[in-house]
Motif scaffolding. Sequence first.
Motif, PDB file in Angstrom:
ATOM      1  N   GLY A  46     -22.462   5.938  -3.770  1.00  0.00           N
ATOM      2  CA  GLY A  46     -21.290   5.589  -4.575  1.00  0.00           C
ATOM      3  C   GLY A  46     -20.147   6.532  -4.273  1.00  0.00           C
ATOM      4  O   GLY A  46     -19.992   7.568  -4.930  1.00  0.00           O
ATOM      5  N   LEU A  47     -19.373   6.165  -3.265  1.00  0.00           N
ATOM      6  CA  LEU A  47     -18.306   7.041  -2.801  1.00  0.00           C
ATOM      7  C   LEU A  47     -17.213   7.153  -3.862  1.00  0.00           C
ATOM      8  O   LEU A  47     -16.665   6.138  -4.296  1.00  0.00           O
ATOM      9  N   PRO A  48     -16.891   8.344  -4.280  1.00  0.00           N
ATOM     10  CA  PRO A  48     -15.774   8.493  -5.231  1.00  0.00           C
ATOM     11  C   PRO A  48     -14.438   8.283  -4.516  1.00  0.00           C
ATOM     12  O   PRO A  48     -14.137   8.942  -3.515  1.00  0.00           O
ATOM     13  N   LEU A  49     -13.657   7.357  -5.009  1.00  0.00           N
ATOM     14  CA  LEU A  49     -12.347   7.061  -4.420  1.00  0.00           C
ATOM     15  C   LEU A  49     -11.243   7.595  -5.322  1.00  0.00           C
ATOM     16  O   LEU A  49     -11.428   7.788  -6.521  1.00  0.00           O
ATOM     17  N   ARG A  50     -10.106   7.805  -4.705  1.00  0.00           N
ATOM     18  CA  ARG A  50      -8.912   8.231  -5.448  1.00  0.00           C
ATOM     19  C   ARG A  50      -7.812   7.203  -5.207  1.00  0.00           C
ATOM     20  O   ARG A  50      -6.861   7.441  -4.466  1.00  0.00           O
ATOM     21  N   PRO A  51      -7.955   6.028  -5.825  1.00  0.00           N
ATOM     22  CA  PRO A  51      -6.962   4.980  -5.575  1.00  0.00           C
ATOM     23  C   PRO A  51      -5.614   5.326  -6.184  1.00  0.00           C
ATOM     24  O   PRO A  51      -5.521   5.938  -7.252  1.00  0.00           O
ATOM     25  N   ALA A  52      -4.597   4.908  -5.483  1.00  0.00           N
ATOM     26  CA  ALA A  52      -3.216   5.093  -5.934  1.00  0.00           C
ATOM     27  C   ALA A  52      -2.365   4.039  -5.243  1.00  0.00           C
ATOM     28  O   ALA A  52      -2.791   3.408  -4.272  1.00  0.00           O
ATOM     29  N   ASP A  53      -1.153   3.852  -5.750  1.00  0.00           N
ATOM     30  CA  ASP A  53      -0.239   2.895  -5.128  1.00  0.00           C
ATOM     31  C   ASP A  53       0.179   3.416  -3.760  1.00  0.00           C
ATOM     32  O   ASP A  53       0.571   4.582  -3.606  1.00  0.00           O
ATOM     33  N   ALA A  54       0.058   2.546  -2.737  1.00  0.00           N
ATOM     34  CA  ALA A  54       0.377   2.946  -1.371  1.00  0.00           C
ATOM     35  C   ALA A  54       0.995   1.769  -0.644  1.00  0.00           C
ATOM     36  O   ALA A  54       0.982   0.637  -1.128  1.00  0.00           O
ATOM     37  N   ASP A  55       1.557   2.070   0.547  1.00  0.00           N
ATOM     38  CA  ASP A  55       2.172   1.046   1.390  1.00  0.00           C
ATOM     39  C   ASP A  55       1.276   0.836   2.598  1.00  0.00           C
ATOM     40  O   ASP A  55       1.118   1.721   3.448  1.00  0.00           O
ATOM     41  N   LEU A  56       0.647  -0.334   2.656  1.00  0.00           N
ATOM     42  CA  LEU A  56      -0.259  -0.610   3.765  1.00  0.00           C
ATOM     43  C   LEU A  56       0.479  -0.645   5.092  1.00  0.00           C
ATOM     44  O   LEU A  56      -0.067  -0.209   6.127  1.00  0.00           O
ATOM     45  N   ALA A  57       1.727  -1.098   5.105  1.00  0.00           N
ATOM     46  CA  ALA A  57       2.493  -1.140   6.353  1.00  0.00           C
ATOM     47  C   ALA A  57       2.727   0.266   6.898  1.00  0.00           C
ATOM     48  O   ALA A  57       2.657   0.507   8.109  1.00  0.00           O
ATOM     49  N   ALA A  58       2.995   1.229   6.013  1.00  0.00           N
ATOM     50  CA  ALA A  58       3.205   2.600   6.467  1.00  0.00           C
ATOM     51  C   ALA A  58       1.924   3.182   7.055  1.00  0.00           C
ATOM     52  O   ALA A  58       1.961   3.920   8.051  1.00  0.00           O
ATOM     53  N   ILE A  59       0.758   2.853   6.471  1.00  0.00           N
ATOM     54  CA  ILE A  59      -0.512   3.348   7.010  1.00  0.00           C
ATOM     55  C   ILE A  59      -0.748   2.770   8.404  1.00  0.00           C
ATOM     56  O   ILE A  59      -1.188   3.479   9.318  1.00  0.00           O
ATOM     57  N   VAL A  60      -0.422   1.472   8.590  1.00  0.00           N
ATOM     58  CA  VAL A  60      -0.603   0.846   9.898  1.00  0.00           C
ATOM     59  C   VAL A  60       0.367   1.451  10.907  1.00  0.00           C
ATOM     60  O   VAL A  60      -0.004   1.709  12.066  1.00  0.00           O
ATOM     61  N   ASP A  61       1.601   1.696  10.496  1.00  0.00           N
ATOM     62  CA  ASP A  61       2.584   2.310  11.407  1.00  0.00           C
ATOM     63  C   ASP A  61       2.124   3.699  11.847  1.00  0.00           C
ATOM     64  O   ASP A  61       2.264   4.071  13.024  1.00  0.00           O
ATOM     65  N   ALA A  62       1.570   4.469  10.908  1.00  0.00           N
ATOM     66  CA  ALA A  62       1.105   5.813  11.254  1.00  0.00           C
ATOM     67  C   ALA A  62      -0.050   5.745  12.255  1.00  0.00           C
ATOM     68  O   ALA A  62      -0.106   6.538  13.214  1.00  0.00           O
ATOM     69  N   GLU A  63      -0.959   4.821  12.088  1.00  0.00           N
ATOM     70  CA  GLU A  63      -2.069   4.683  13.031  1.00  0.00           C
ATOM     71  C   GLU A  63      -1.557   4.225  14.393  1.00  0.00           C
ATOM     72  O   GLU A  63      -2.061   4.642  15.439  1.00  0.00           O
ATOM     73  N   THR A  64      -0.536   3.370  14.409  1.00  0.00           N
ATOM     74  CA  THR A  64       0.048   2.923  15.685  1.00  0.00           C
ATOM     75  C   THR A  64       0.617   4.106  16.455  1.00  0.00           C
ATOM     76  O   THR A  64       0.390   4.253  17.670  1.00  0.00           O
ATOM     77  N   GLU A  65       1.376   4.968  15.788  1.00  0.00           N
ATOM     78  CA  GLU A  65       1.947   6.138  16.455  1.00  0.00           C
ATOM     79  C   GLU A  65       0.855   7.098  16.922  1.00  0.00           C
ATOM     80  O   GLU A  65       0.957   7.704  17.990  1.00  0.00           O
ATOM     81  N   ARG A  66      -0.204   7.227  16.136  1.00  0.00           N
ATOM     82  CA  ARG A  66      -1.293   8.120  16.541  1.00  0.00           C
ATOM     83  C   ARG A  66      -1.948   7.628  17.832  1.00  0.00           C
ATOM     84  O   ARG A  66      -2.240   8.407  18.745  1.00  0.00           O
TER      85      ARG A  66
END
Length: 469
Positions: A321-341
């Motif tokens: 049971g993985l403890p998560l720390r959910p919060a409001d986020a922008d999925l597009a920004a996460i995808v953009d960051a992975e693209t640059e990486r």
Amino acid sequence: MSTPTPSLRRRATVAVLGLFALLLVVVGVVIDIALGAQLRTELDTRLADRAERAEAFTEAGFPASALPDLLGGQDIRVRVTTPDGRTYGDPGVVPAAPDAPAAAATLTAEPAPPGPPRGPGGGPPPEPPAVSSTSRTVVLSDDTRVLLVADTTQIEGVRTQLRAIMLVAGLATLGLAGVALLTVVARALRPLDELTALAGRTTAGDRGQRLRPDRAGTDLGRAGAAFDGMLDALESAEARAQGAATDARRAEAQTRRFLSDAAHELRTPLAGMQAVAEQMLNRSPGPDDPNHRRVTLLMRETARTSRLVTDMLELARIDSGLPLRPADADLAAIVDAETERLRTLAPGLTVTRTGARGPVPVHVDAGRIAQVLANLGDNARRHTPPGGEITLDLTGHAVTVTDTGPGVPPGERERIFERLVRLDDARDRESGGAGLGLAIARGLARAHGGDLTLVPGPTGASFRLTLPA
């Protein structure tokens, strides 16, 4: 195989009522035939008696003209014909035709004498009623012929009335028998209803009840005993299955605890080994030193072991049971960051970003989602040949990572998400992966309420991460 399941109540009721109706019909036919034969026998006896009386009157010297009055009456009509052709008695009686068959002994009425027909009001007379009769002809000692005709209409009326009575009584009897049969069959099949009700309660989860038939030798008794035996076997099997499931859960929990503890304990010595290897590498005179190559190999293997331990610890956390720390986020920004990486880590590959560009709000643990995309990106980077292309597409709340590598065979598209699975034909082993990355990525996706799947495509591998809206 389909088992026929007719209604026992309907079948038993219809069968018994059918047999009962057939019995009533047979009894009615027998009674009708017997009554008709008895009535005709009595009528024949009366005709024979009148014939004997006619002979006695003649021998006593009574004239032929007196015989009709002496012999007639009680539905018997008489016509006397003397040897010289004179006739006395009822003129409406004529004998049957000479060539008539022997069975046709019934006589017909003779037409009335010529003259204008007149009814009660002076009009035409009414049609004579249909009359059935039987006759007997007696030739006396002086050759006088006596024709005796008995009306059988009354006999047929009695038989018709009896048939109507038997029909009404038979229908009433069948109705009463049907009601009685329904009650009797319902009582007889009550054990079957109890068996059905017990089966329903067993399906609902109540396993403790039994039928316990008092007579196991009957049909329903054998069925009830077999059903009780089946329930006993089912309850025993469920108890064994529950015990095995409990043992399996206990063993799985112990394994997870062991993996988590082992991975946690191994991180410290591995970190120490890597630090010592880095110090030895810094003290090495140069790349040509044999110890330099050994230390480099030690650092690489230590890093690989550290990654394996980290993956094991991550899987243990997901399973427990993985403890998560959910919060409001922008999925597009996460995808953009992975693209640059990926563009930074793989300059020899073409990394393309497609799909939605604007903000895509999600309520997730952004670090864990970034970890999933990094896992997919590294997987695509390792298995895409030089000059190949990696595409990250964002559509709605789904991110698809596609590469132009060798792809995954159709029969292995679910197996690759199992732990410690590497496909030799599709993925090389140069990276040193242990086959846990995709299992971790799917576990993280499902922990968020989403999923990670392999999407069929023409070339390469295409993984789709789906997150809840």
